[in-house]
Write a protein that holds these residues in place. Structure first.
Motif, short mmCIF file in Angstrom:
data_model
loop_
_atom_site.label_atom_id
_atom_site.label_comp_id
_atom_site.label_asym_id
_atom_site.label_seq_id
_atom_site.Cartn_x
_atom_site.Cartn_y
_atom_site.Cartn_z
N LYS A 127 -5.84 -4.05 6.77
CA LYS A 127 -4.91 -2.81 6.45
C LYS A 127 -5.32 -2.72 4.86
O LYS A 127 -5.35 -1.68 4.50
N LEU A 128 -6.22 -3.91 4.22
CA LEU A 128 -7.16 -3.98 3.17
C LEU A 128 -8.07 -2.79 3.09
O LEU A 128 -8.34 -1.73 2.14
N TRP A 129 -8.71 -3.19 4.19
CA TRP A 129 -10.29 -2.65 4.61
C TRP A 129 -9.87 -0.50 4.40
O TRP A 129 -10.40 0.16 4.36
N ALA A 158 -5.19 -11.87 9.67
CA ALA A 158 -6.06 -10.96 9.80
C ALA A 158 -5.74 -10.00 9.88
O ALA A 158 -6.18 -8.52 9.83
N GLU A 159 -4.61 -9.44 10.17
CA GLU A 159 -3.67 -7.65 10.73
C GLU A 159 -3.88 -7.62 9.29
O GLU A 159 -4.08 -6.10 8.63
N HIS A 211 -13.35 -11.93 -0.94
CA HIS A 211 -12.01 -13.01 -0.20
C HIS A 211 -11.33 -13.04 0.72
O HIS A 211 -11.42 -13.03 1.64
N TYR A 212 -11.06 -12.11 0.16
CA TYR A 212 -9.10 -11.29 1.28
C TYR A 212 -9.89 -9.92 1.86
O TYR A 212 -9.11 -9.35 3.10
N LEU A 213 -10.99 -9.92 1.90
CA LEU A 213 -11.58 -8.70 3.10
C LEU A 213 -12.82 -9.47 3.67
O LEU A 213 -13.18 -8.82 4.36
N THR A 214 -12.64 -10.80 3.35
CA THR A 214 -13.80 -11.29 4.44
C THR A 214 -12.98 -12.36 5.63
O THR A 214 -12.93 -12.77 6.52
N LEU A 259 1.06 -0.73 -0.12
CA LEU A 259 -0.11 0.18 0.10
C LEU A 259 0.43 1.71 0.22
O LEU A 259 0.32 1.88 -0.59
N PRO A 260 1.85 1.05 0.91
CA PRO A 260 2.61 2.74 0.08
C PRO A 260 3.43 3.01 -0.88
O PRO A 260 3.51 4.28 -1.52
#
Length: 450
Positions: A293-295, A288-289, A263-266, A243-244
Motif C-alpha cells: 500500500k505504501l508503493w 507485507a500488505e 526499508h519500509y518498501l523493501t 494515506l486517506p
C-alpha cells in the motif's frame, strides 16, 4: 572546479521531459544545456556512456550523521563517501544524535564547523524544535538551516526532547513567517509502552508501536497545518492506514508532504527473524500488505519522496548477542544502498526511471528549497550527475560497506542498479570504487536564507 566545458552523453538521459538520447553540457559546475547529440558544439570533449543511464544526483534530505558528539556512530567523512558511492550528491543532516543537538544557533555553528572540509558531497542541516527554543528559530533560519524537525514522542536521546501541541503552536507561526518547513516524526501516544513478553520476537516490537500512533499524529499535524499554513512534512511514513488522511489534506490544498524510506518498501514484518535487531527502526517495518500500500501511495502521489533515514549506531548498541528488540537502538544504516534498494523494488513493480528521479531527486530538492538547483538536469542547475547501470546487479559484502560500521540489512541482499560514476558540480568524485583525492562538498542553504 574546472572551467573547461565538457559533455556527458548517453542513449538514456533522464530529462525533465522524459528519458531520451541526449548530451548534457557542463560549464562552470552547472548544467549549461541538454541537447540532442547532433547539436553539441564542435570542440567540446565528450564522454559517451552508451546505454548506461545519465541522471541527476540523488538528494537525501534525511540522514543522521551524528557528528559532533557521537562520531563513533557515524561522521561526515564516512557518511558522505558512502553517499557518493551510492549516487547521493546532496544530503541533509538531522538535528539529533549529535551532541549538542542542533537546536540553537551556537550548536548549528559547531555542526557546520565539524562538517567543513570533510564532506565528499554537498550538505545541509535541519534545525530542531524542542520545548523552549522558539527564540532560537529566527536566528537559525537566517544562518542557513533547511527547516526544522520535531518529535511527537521520545526521540531516543535525552538531548532532543519531544514537543507537545502547545510547543508547536508557539513555533509554527515563526516557521510560517520565514517560509521554512516543519518535518515531523509522527508517532503520538499518551502511554508509551516497551515491548511486552518475549522481547526477542519481532512480533513483540511491532505490537509495541501500532499504526494508530502514526495515524493520530498525522491527523493532528494536518489540523496544525490548516491552522497556521506552515509547510508540514511527515518523515519516514510507515503506516499505510494514514494515506486517506494524507490524500484528503492534499485535496484541500494544504502545504503538506510525506516521505517514506527504502526499508519500509523493501522488508516486511513476516520475514524479520526473531533477534534480528539490525532491522529495528521507529516507526517499525510493518506487514507485507502495508508495504504494498505504501508503493501504491507513491504511485498515486500521496507519498512525495523516498529518502534513506540513515540512522546508524555502534554494533554493540544493536545487542545482536541477545537479540533484544526492547534494548536495541532503533535505526537502519542505508545511505550507500538506498538508490539500488528502491530501484530493485521499482523494477519489480513496473516503475521507470522518470519516477525514480521524481521520488529521489526532484521532490527532495523541492522540500529543501533547492528545486532547479539540485535534483534535476535543467539548465542552470548544479551539474550533479550519475552514470547509473539499472540492469546491473550486485550483492554487497560487508567489506564493501563504506558507512563507519558495516552492519546494514542490505549486505548480502541482491540489489539491482549500480552507480558507476558520481559527479558533483561537474567534477568526478567517485568512479567504480575510487574517490577523488580531496572532499569538495559545500554547505547548501535555502536560497532565501543564503
Amino acid at each position: 572546479m574546472s572551467s573547461q566545458p565538457w559533455v556527458l552523453a548517453s542513449q538514456r538521459v533522464v530529462t525533465e521531459t522524459g528519458v531520451r538520447e541526449a548530451a548534457v553540457v557542463v560549464r562552470d559546475g552547472k548544467v549549461a544545456a541538454v541537447l540532442p547529440p547532433s547539436e553539441v558544439p564542435a570542440g567540446l570533449p565528450v564522454e559517451h556512456v552508451g546505454h548506461k543511464v545519465v541522471m541527476p544526483g540523488v538528494v537525501d534530505c534525511h540522514a543522521h550523521i551524528n557528528e559532533p558528539g557521537r562520531t563513533e556512530w557515524e561522521g561526515f567523512e564516512t557518511a558522505t563517501r558512502a553517499a557518493a558511492s551510492g549516487g547521493i550528491t546532496t544530503v541533509v543532516d538531522m538535528p539529533l544524535n549529535s551532541i549538542p543537538a542542533t537546536t540553537t544557533l551556537a550548536a548549528l555553528h559547531l555542526k557546520a564547523a565539524a562538517a567543513e572540509g570533510h564532506c565528499a558531497i554537498d550538505y545541509g542541516f535541519w534545525g530542531g524544535v524542542i520545548p523552549g527554543n522558539t527564540g532560537e528559530l529566527d536566528a537559525m533560519v537566517s544562518a542557513g538551516v533547511t527547516g526544522f524537525k520535531c518529535f511527537l514522542i521520545h526521540s531516543g536521546v535525552d538531548e532532543f526532547p519531544h514537543t507537545t501541541r502547545e510547543d508547536l503552536e508557539r513555533a509554527l507561526p515563526v516557521l510560517a513567517r520565514r517560509g521554512v518547513p516543519l518535518i515531523v516524526h509522527a508517532e503520538l501516544t499518551p502511554d508509551e509502552q516497551p515491548p511486552q513478553g518475549d522481547t526477542r520476537t519481532y512480533r513483540s516490537y511491532l505490537a509495541s508501536r501500532p499504526r494508530h500512533w502514526e495515524d493520530d499524529a498525522i491527523r493532528m499535524m494536518v489540523e496544525l497545518c490548516r491552522l497556521h499554513r506552515t509547510r508540514v512534512h511527515i518523515v519516514h511514513l510507515s503506516s499505510s492506514d494514514a494515506l486517506p488522511d494524507i490524500a484528503a489534506a492534499r485535496r484541500e490544498g494544504l502545504p503538506f508532504s510525506v516521505e517514506t524510506c527504502p526499508h519500509y518498501l523493501t522488508f516486511d514484518a513476516e520475514h524479520i527473524p526473531d533477534g534480528a535487531t539490525f532491522l529495528k527502526c521507529a516507526p517499525p517495518i510493518r506487514e507485507a500488505e502495508n508495504r504494498e500500500k505504501l508503493w501504491e501511495g507513491l504511485a498515486r502521489g500521496d507519498i512525495d519522496m523516498v529518502v534513506s533515514d540513515h540512522s546508524p549506531c555502534t554494533p554493540a548498541l544493536k545487542h545482536l548477542d541477545k537479540g533484544d528488540f526492547a534494548a536495541a537502538w532503533g535505526g537502519i544504516a542505508s545511505l550507500q544502498f538506498s538508490l539500488p534498494a528502491v530501484w530493485t523494488g521499482m523494477r519489480e513493480r513496473g516503475h521507470g526511471l522518470e519516477s525514480l528521479v521524481r521520488w529521489m531527486c526532484r521532490h527532495p530538492a523541492r522540500l529543501i528549497g533547492l528545486e532547479g538547483v539540485k535534483g534535476s538536469l535543467t539548465p542552470g542547475a548544479d551539474a550533479d550527475l550519475l552514470v547509473f547501470d539499472p540492469e546491473a546487479s550486485s550483492v554487497p559484502e560487508a567489506s564493501q560497506v563504506r558507512h563507519r560500521h558495516k552492519l546494514t540489512p542490505y549486505a548480502g541482499r541482491s540489489l539491482h542498479g549500480v552507480v558507476e560514476r558520481t559527479y558533483l558540480r561537474g567534477e568526478r568524485i567517485y568512479a567504480q570504487g575510487e574517490f577523488s583525492s580531496s572532499p569538495s562538498g559545500r554547505w547548501v542553504r535555502r536560497p532565501d536564507t543564503a
